[in-house]
Design a protein around this motif. Structure first.
Motif: not given
Length: 130
Positions: A93-103
Motif C-alpha cells: 500500500a505504501r509503495l502504491a501511493e501515487g503509483g499504479t497497481v498492475t496485479t
C-alpha cells in the motif's frame, strides 16, 4: 559475487530514495552529487543531483542516480519476498501511493503476490510464499 539493481532517474533520484526510506525499505548509506568534489557536470540542471547512491535495508540493496540521458524504467522489477502477509500488504500500500497497481494482492500458485509501478516508474513485485 553479489547482484544488485541500479536505478536510473533523470532528476528524481533523491525524492525517490526519500520515498523508499519513508516506506520502511531502508536508508541511503552513500550519496555523491554531480559537481561535488570536482566531479564533472553535464549541464547546470544536473548540478547537485545524485551521481551515485547506495540504498540498504534488511534484505535490500540497490544503487541509484540521476542521469540527463536516463531512459524510462522498463524490463526489470524489484522482487521482494516477505514472511508476513500483513507486513507485505502494508508495504504494498505504501509503495502504491501515487503509483499504479498492475496485479492486485492475491493468492497465486506460488504464494500471496502483487505487482505495482510506483510514482517514480519503478516496478515492484511483492511475494509471501505459502
Amino acid at each position: 559475487m553479489q547482484l544488485a539493481n541500479y536505478l536510473f532517474f533523470t532528476t528524481a533520484c533523491e525524492p525517490a530514495l526519500a520515498f523508499y526510506t519513508a516506506c520502511g525499505l531502508g536508508r541511503v548509506t552513500e550519496l555523491v552529487r554531480h559537481g561535488e568534489g570536482g566531479l564533472p557536470v553535464h549541464d547546470d540542471a544536473m548540478r547537485g543531483k545524485v551521481v551515485h547512491a547506495r540504498f540498504e535495508g534488511p534484505g535490500v540493496l540497490f544503487y541509484a542516480s540521476d542521469n540527463h540521458d536516463a531512459e524510462p524504467m522498463r524490463g526489470s522489477a524489484h522482487f521482494l519476498t516477505l514472511d508476513d502477509r500483513d507486513d507485505m500488504a502494508r508495504l504494498f500500500a505504501r509503495l502504491a501511493e501515487g503509483g499504479t497497481v498492475t496485479t492486485p494482492l492475491g493468492t497465486q500458485p506460488w504464494g500471496f503476490y502483487g505487482k505495482l509501478t510506483d510514482r517514480f516508474g519503478v516496478q515492484w513485485m511483492l511475494n509471501c510464499p505459502g
